[in-house]
Design an enzyme around this catalytic site. Structure first.
Site, mmCIF file in Angstrom:
data_model
loop_
_atom_site.group_PDB
_atom_site.id
_atom_site.type_symbol
_atom_site.label_atom_id
_atom_site.label_comp_id
_atom_site.label_asym_id
_atom_site.label_seq_id
_atom_site.Cartn_x
_atom_site.Cartn_y
_atom_site.Cartn_z
ATOM 1 N N CYS A 1 104.333 66.801 112.078
ATOM 2 C CA CYS A 1 105.673 67.033 111.413
ATOM 3 C C CYS A 1 106.369 68.565 111.800
ATOM 4 O O CYS A 1 106.607 68.737 113.080
ATOM 5 C CB CYS A 1 105.966 66.733 109.902
ATOM 6 S SG CYS A 1 107.508 66.603 109.246
ATOM 7 N N ASP B 1 83.193 69.828 87.416
ATOM 8 C CA ASP B 1 82.885 70.698 88.290
ATOM 9 C C ASP B 1 81.695 71.794 87.958
ATOM 10 O O ASP B 1 80.781 71.854 88.617
ATOM 11 C CB ASP B 1 83.997 71.632 88.723
ATOM 12 C CG ASP B 1 85.284 70.893 89.308
ATOM 13 O OD1 ASP B 1 85.003 69.708 89.746
ATOM 14 O OD2 ASP B 1 86.245 71.260 89.208
ATOM 15 N N SER C 1 79.566 70.972 85.818
ATOM 16 C CA SER C 1 78.474 69.959 85.494
ATOM 17 C C SER C 1 77.520 69.826 86.902
ATOM 18 O O SER C 1 76.349 69.908 87.093
ATOM 19 C CB SER C 1 78.918 68.486 85.113
ATOM 20 O OG SER C 1 79.187 69.060 83.784
ATOM 21 N N LYS D 1 87.448 67.283 94.962
ATOM 22 C CA LYS D 1 86.811 66.751 93.688
ATOM 23 C C LYS D 1 86.114 65.500 94.312
ATOM 24 O O LYS D 1 85.157 65.297 93.548
ATOM 25 C CB LYS D 1 88.234 66.481 93.151
ATOM 26 C CG LYS D 1 87.829 66.072 91.553
ATOM 27 C CD LYS D 1 87.618 67.306 90.937
ATOM 28 C CE LYS D 1 87.415 67.106 89.450
ATOM 29 N NZ LYS D 1 87.569 68.270 88.626
#
Ligand code: XMP
Length: 508
Positions: free
Chosen positions: A82, A227, A229, A366
């Site tokens: 783009c 996170d 954990s 994540k």
């Protein structure tokens, strides 16, 4: 061992993270840096390819973000997307002008399978377009390798210099073969080997942790979120017996969640310290109704509780944190990111006396953190839990937080979550809120005057905007009847159908 790396240069587009994830999905490591990075820094990173992101600017305007033009003569393959493709063309002598007809949305294109970007693909493709400028004159050495009805240079290529561009967005799902185009760029043009995968990564991270920490001990503030954990599980494997986890249970977790967190770590070789601080937190919050003040008190109380434990372990030199890559990108100075900075409440103060910070998940997204967590033995339910705000139920109990109100909310929330899970209703985040409003009702022959519970369920990919989840009415009805029947103190249930903006996801 260093992975091959693709460097993504950010020009303010909203999809930079998505581009980085797509590249990793193709088994190539990727990092995002600001568009004005120096050539010396690029050489230091030694990328196998460079991708220029989109962005809202017009390349011919003076205040638009540009990059060092030397990037295009380093011999490193470049792919512009783009705005990035306009920047590429403009930088090497092409012309960019406003479109006669702007294109938005899914658009039919004809691509040239002779170009390596589209190798092995059908000529007819769909690309998500979103542009008001276009390349009107190609730079010397370039050919058009895709076109649409209104854009003849929808994709451009200079094979000799390994410079490529796509006016459309290959990173989004609306471009059905977009990931294949990116894969072609990586494997056909950049010479990718596909050396990035989570199995190798676990070993590399463990080695890095051991090199950094040596024989020292590490302290981790375990919030119980995904996170921190996964960070704990990884550290417990890297330095067994030398990890101390402080879990400050402020009493503002969801129903039984504190026990679930403790349970998840019972088999790990760590010093798990659970601080039951609910009474202290509630005392500090007594009479407080202002949402911001509540957030600040919870943040400050958390630090205080953590400090007390830290003082007991004064010879621990390293502090570990579950920082992940989006946190790093967001604090990298991009304008689009500051919207969420208020969420990083409770950042640990500098005067805790640590000599080093261990952040092993700093490079991961994540979904990668979740997969790593599974690989490290945490259960699927545990690593797939929804995001949960730092101040916990403190921002879901409107007005003053009391023990009674917390219990009501925990029970209502547990029922709502059970219904959502059992009936497989897809929603990115869902929870109950206890409003501070009571309403009149009737049970048998008696008048009641009890709390109103609001249910919230949203669809979102970035949590910066959202729409409400259209939960079928029969399940909303079921949730309402179960909550008023099973939870004492609730007389009415409503469903929040507001989007963000103008509302936020949480109520406070
Ligand atoms: P809002 O309410 O701003 O929330 O639309 C967006 C997302 O962020 C979560 N959230 C927080 N997360 N600390 C956090 O770690 C916080 O203080 C906080 N406040 C909101 C919220 O649950 C949603 O996923």
């Amino acid at each position: 061992m260093k992975n091959q790396t693709v460097l993504i240069l950010d020009f303010g587009g909203q999809y930079k993270e998505l581009i980085a994830r797509r590249v990793r999905e193709c088994k190539v490591y990727s990092i995002v840096k600001p568009g004005d990075i120096t050539v010396a820094e690029i050489k230091d990173i030694d990328p196998i390819g460079i991708i220029l992101t989109g962005g809202p600017s017009s390349v011919y305007k003076e205040d638009s973000p540009h990059c060092d033009k030397e990037i295009f003569s380093l011999g490193i393959p470049v792919l512009g997307i783009c705005y990035g493709t306009q920047l590429l063309a403009w930088s090497v002598g092409g012309k960019v002008e406003p479109c006669a007809v702007s294109e938005y949305g899914k658009t039919k294109m004809t691509v040239s399978p002779k170009c390596d970007l589209y190798k092995g693909m059908d000529k007819e493709q769909i690309g998500l377009m979103s542009h008001t400028d276009q390349i009107t004159v190609l730079p010397e050495g370039f050919v058009s390798v895709a076109s649409t009805k209104d854009c003849k240079n929808a994709s451009i290529a200079d094979k000799k210099r390994k410079l490529y561009g796509m006016q459309f967005h290959p990173e989004v799902e609306s471009t059905p073969n977009g990931t294949k185009f990116i894969k072609n760029f990586l494997y056909e043009i950049c010479g990718a080997k596909g050396d990035y995968n989570l199995k190798n990564l676990e070993g590399q991270l463990i080695e890095q942790i051991r090199n950094q920490v040596g024989d020292n001990h590490v302290l981790l503030a375990l919030s119980g979120g995904v996170d921190s954990s996964v960070c704990a599980a990884l550290l417990s494997k890297a330095i067994p017996g030398r990890l101390h986890c402080v879990f400050v249970d402020h009493g503002l977790m969801r129903k039984d969640e504190g026990d679930q967190i403790e349970e998840a770590f019972k088999d790990k070789d760590i010093d798990f310290i659970r601080v039951n601080a609910k009474d202290r937190f509630l005392k500090a919050l007594k009479g407080v109704v202002d949402p911001e003040q509540k957030r600040k008190i919870i943040g400050a109380m958390f630090i205080e509780a953590f400090k007390i434990e830290r003082d007991k372990l004064s010879d621990v030199k390293f502090l570990a944190q579950g920082t992940i890559y989006p946190d790093v990108i967001e604090s990298g100075g991009s304008k689009a990111a500051t919207i969420k900075s208020h969420h990083n409440v409770g950042g640990l103060p500098e005067d805790l006396g640590f000599t080093g910070l261990v952040e092993p998940l700093r490079g991961l997204f994540k979904d990668e953190v979740r997969k790593l967590g599974r690989q490290l033995g945490l259960s699927k339910e545990y690593v797939d839990r929804q995001p949960f705000p730092g101040p916990g139920l403190g921002v879901r109990v409107m007005g003053e937080i009391t023990d009674e109100k917390l219990d009501i909310l925990k029970d209502a929330d547990a029922i709502f979550r059970e219904i959502m899970i059992k009936n497989r209703i897809k929603s990115d985040q869902y929870f109950a809120v206890l409003t501070d409003t009571r309403s009149v009702g009737v049970v048998g022959d008696f008048r009641t005057y009890e709390y109103t519970v609001a249910l919230r369920a949203v669809k979102t990919s970035d949590f910066m905007t959202c729409e409400y989840t259209p939960i079928p009415h029969k399940f909303l009805g079921l949730a309402a009847s179960r909550i008023v029947n099973e939870v004492e103190g609730v007389g009415r249930v409503v469903y929040d159908i507001t989007g963000k903006p103008p509302a936020t996801i949480e109520w406070e």
